[in-house]
Scaffold this active site. Structure first.
Site, mmCIF file in Angstrom:
data_model
loop_
_atom_site.group_PDB
_atom_site.id
_atom_site.type_symbol
_atom_site.label_atom_id
_atom_site.label_comp_id
_atom_site.label_asym_id
_atom_site.label_seq_id
_atom_site.Cartn_x
_atom_site.Cartn_y
_atom_site.Cartn_z
ATOM 1 N N GLU A 172 57.284 42.820 36.225
ATOM 2 C CA GLU A 172 56.562 44.470 36.261
ATOM 3 C C GLU A 172 56.699 44.599 37.723
ATOM 4 O O GLU A 172 57.129 46.365 37.707
ATOM 5 C CB GLU A 172 55.006 43.455 36.397
ATOM 6 C CG GLU A 172 54.835 43.019 34.891
ATOM 7 C CD GLU A 172 52.732 42.119 35.845
ATOM 8 O OE1 GLU A 172 52.550 43.091 37.168
ATOM 9 O OE2 GLU A 172 53.242 41.458 34.442
ATOM 10 N N HIS A 181 58.527 52.643 16.228
ATOM 11 C CA HIS A 181 56.991 52.564 16.471
ATOM 12 C C HIS A 181 56.134 51.535 17.181
ATOM 13 O O HIS A 181 55.332 51.599 16.535
ATOM 14 C CB HIS A 181 56.602 54.094 15.736
ATOM 15 C CG HIS A 181 57.775 54.412 15.137
ATOM 16 N ND1 HIS A 181 57.325 56.150 15.773
ATOM 17 C CD2 HIS A 181 58.126 54.802 14.286
ATOM 18 C CE1 HIS A 181 58.225 56.802 15.057
ATOM 19 N NE2 HIS A 181 59.028 55.790 13.916
ATOM 20 N N LYS A 227 46.345 31.925 33.517
ATOM 21 C CA LYS A 227 46.980 33.018 33.542
ATOM 22 C C LYS A 227 48.930 32.274 34.027
ATOM 23 O O LYS A 227 48.784 31.468 35.321
ATOM 24 C CB LYS A 227 46.545 34.487 34.873
ATOM 25 C CG LYS A 227 45.452 34.747 34.373
ATOM 26 C CD LYS A 227 46.150 35.604 32.954
ATOM 27 C CE LYS A 227 45.874 36.803 34.238
ATOM 28 N NZ LYS A 227 46.167 37.839 33.280
ATOM 29 N N SER A 262 47.350 33.161 38.260
ATOM 30 C CA SER A 262 45.949 33.913 38.885
ATOM 31 C C SER A 262 45.502 33.877 39.652
ATOM 32 O O SER A 262 45.146 32.453 39.922
ATOM 33 C CB SER A 262 45.421 35.115 37.541
ATOM 34 O OG SER A 262 43.375 34.815 38.112
#
Ligand code: ARG
Length: 459
Positions: free
Chosen positions: A290, A156, A283, A277
Site C-alpha cells: 500500500e 475489466h 487482520k 491491526s
C-alpha cells in the site's frame, strides 16, 4: 558563514532571506561530487598553467583532506553556509589560506551545480538499475515456480481467460526491463559534462573542458555553454523514468493487495511485509504494498513540480533552478526504498495455486475455448460466439458450469458438439494450447523467462 560574494553588495542580508536562499540542507548530500569536481577543475587549471602546478597540488591536497574529514566525521557540514559549493570553498580557504581562492578561477557555481547534480544522478541511476535487476530476478524466479499455476486472467476486473501466475508475473518483468532501458537511456543525457561553461558565456582562460570531463568519467561535454548551465532535461527525464517505474510498482502493489484479500486469497505475504491491526485481531494488512502505491503520488508530484519550475524560465541560470534538487532527490530516495522492500516481499510471497484454480473454475473463463471448438469444426467465429453466449446464459440461469453440462444438453445447441469438447475446455488444455508467441502456455512463458534472464546477464 561569511559570504564569498560580497563586493557589489555588502553581503548583509536579512536572516530570513538567508534561510530562504540557502540550499545546503538539500545539496549537502552532493559534497563528494562537489569535491571531486573541484579536484578535477584544479588539476585542469594546473595542467593548463592557469595557476601554477604547485598551487594546483596544494588545492587538490586540501580538497582531499576535506573529503576525508567529512567522510570520517571530523568535519561537520555548517548548515549556515549558503550551499555545499560555498561551504567547501570556505573550508578550503580556511585551511590553506588565500590560495583556496584561486580554485574558482574559470568556473562559476552555475556550471558547478550542474556538474555536481549530474555526477550525483549518474551514481543514483546506476544504483537504481541494479535494484530493478534484483527485483526482476525475484519476479522471474517466482514466475518460473508458477508457470503451471492456473489463475483467472482478468479484463475489466472480470474473469476473462485462464492464464498462469508465471505468465502474469512475466508481464511485470517486461515492464521492469523497459524501466532498466529507460534509466540507461536517461543516463546518456545525464552523462554530459557542463564544467567549463562557467556563468553562461564560457571563459577567456584557455581551459580544457575535455580534460575535466575525462577526469570525471564523462562521455561528452555540453557543446553550448548557455545550454550547459540551463539544461535540466536530465532531471526531468530522471524523475520521469522514476514515475513510470513507480507506476509499474504501484500496479503490481495493487494486485498484491487484491490477491492478499480474503475475497481473492491468491497469495499470502510473509509476516515480515505485513502489519496487524491494533484493534481487529484477524487482520493482516499489506502495508508495504500500500505504501508503494501511495508513494507513487509524490514521485508524480515531483515530475510536475520540476516541469512547471522550468517552464517559462529565460536563459541562462535563474535561482528558480535551485528548486530542482529537492524533488529529484526525493524521487530517487522513494524509488530506492520501494525497490528495496519490493524484491524481498515478492521473494517471500506465497502463491496459493489451489485457490487460484478454484477461482478460475467459476467464471466461464473457458467460454472462448468452447467457441474456438466450434470454429475448428467449421462454424464461423461470430456464430460460434453466439451459441456459446446462449449456453453461458442458460448455465447461469440453471446454476451450472460448462464442465457439468451433459453432451446431450450441448447437442441441443449444436450438432457439432462431441464428447471431446470436455478435454478442449479443461483449463489445463486452455492454457497449454495458447502457444502463440508471448501467450500463456508454459512453453511460451519459458521462452519469456529465458529472454529476460539473458537480458539480466548483460545489464
Ligand atoms: N545553490 C545554487 C543552486 O542550487 C547554486 C548555484 C548558484 N548560482 C548563482 N548564480 N546564484 O542552484
Amino acid at each position: 558563514m561569511a559570504k564569498m560574494w560580497t563586493g557589489r553588495t555588502d553581503g548583509v542580508t536579512d536572516k530570513l532571506a538567508d534561510d530562504f536562499n540557502s540550499s545546503i540542507k538539500v545539496d549537502s548530500r552532493m559534497y563528494k561530487q562537489d569535491i571531486l569536481g573541484s579536484m578535477a577543475h584544479a588539476s585542469m587549471l594546473g595542467a593548463k598553467n592557469i595557476i601554477s602546478q604547485a598551487d594546483a597540488d596544494q588545492i587538490i591536497a586540501g580538497l582531499e583532506g576535506i573529503l576525508l574529514d567529512l567522510e570520517n566525521g571530523t568535519l561537520e557540514i555548517d548548515y549556515s553556509a549558503e550551499d555545499i559549493h560555498m561551504f567547501v570553498e570556505q573550508v578550503l580557504t580556511a585551511r590553506i589560506g588565500d590560495l583556496g581562492k584561486k580554485l574558482h578561477t574559470a568556473r562559476s557555481r552555475n556550471d558547478q551545480v550542474a556538474l555536481d547534480t549530474r555526477m550525483y544522478l549518474r551514481d543514483r541511476t546506476n544504483a537504481i538499475i541494479e535494484k530493478i535487476s534484483n527485483l526482476l530476478s525475484a519476479i522471474v524466479l517466482k514466475a518460473e515456480e508458477h508457470k503451471l499455476s492456473i489463475m483467472p486472467g482478468y479484463t475489466h476486473l472480470q474473469r476473462a481467460q485462464p492464464i498462469t501466475m508465471g505468465h502474469h508475473l512475466m508481464a511485470y518483468a517486461m515492464m521492469l526491463l523497459r524501466d532498466i532501458d529507460r534509466f540507461k537511456d536517461t543516463k546518456k543525457r545525464i552523462d554530459v559534462s557542463p564544467i567549463g561553461c562557467c556563468a553562461l558565456a564560457g571563459t577567456t582562460y584557455e581551459t580544457d573542458r575535455y580534460y575535466e570531463a575525462q577526469k570525471l568519467g564523462f562521455n561528452e561535454i555540453a557543446l553550448n555553454s548557455i545550454d550547459g548551465v540551463s539544461d535540466r532535461d536530465f532531471c526531468v527525464e530522471f524523475v520521469s523514468a522514476c514515475s513510470i517505474l513507480m507506476m509499474h510498482l504501484s500496479r503490481l502493489a495493487e494486485e498484491i493487495i487484491l490477491w492478499s484479500s480474503w475475497e481473492f486469497k491468491f497469495v499470502e505475504l510473509s509476516d515480515a511485509y505485513t502489519t496487524g491491526s491494533s484493534i481487529m485481531p484477524q487482520k493482516k494488512n499489506s502495508d508495504m504494498a500500500e505504501l508503494v502505491r501511495g508513494k507513487t503520488g509524490r514521485v508524480y508530484g515531483h515530475l510536475m513540480a520540476i516541469l512547471t519550475m522550468l517552464k517559462g524560465l529565460p536563459l541562462a541560470y535563474n535561482k528558480d533552478m535551485q528548486e530542482d534538487k529537492e524533488g529529484v532527490f526525493d524521487a530517487a530516495d522513494t524509488v530506492d526504498m520501494c525497490l528495496d522492500v519490493f524484491a524481498p516481499m515478492i521473494a517471500t510471497m506465497k502463491v496459493l495455486p489451489e485457490n487460484m484454480l478454484m477461482a478460475a473454475q467459476k467464471g466461464f473463463i473457458n467460454a472462448t475455448d468452447l467457441a474456438d471448438y466450434l470454429v475448428k469444426k467449421g462454424l464461423p467465429f461470430r456464430s460460434a460466439y453466439k451459441i456459446c453466449g446462449q449456453i453461458v446464459g442458460d448455465c447461469i440461469k440453471n446454476g451450472k458450469v460448462l464442465e457439468t453440462l451433459s453432451i446431450e444438453e450441448y447437442k441441443n445447441y449444436s450438432e457439432l458438439f462431441e464428447s471431446d469438447l470436455y478435454n478442449e475446455i479443461s483449463l489445463t488444455t486452455c492454457v497449454n494450447k495458447r502457444i502463440s508467441e508471448g501467450g500463456t502456455s508454459p512453453k511460451s512463458v519459458e521462452k519469456q523467462i529465458e529472454f529476460v534472464k539473458s537480458r539480466l546477464e548483460n545489464v
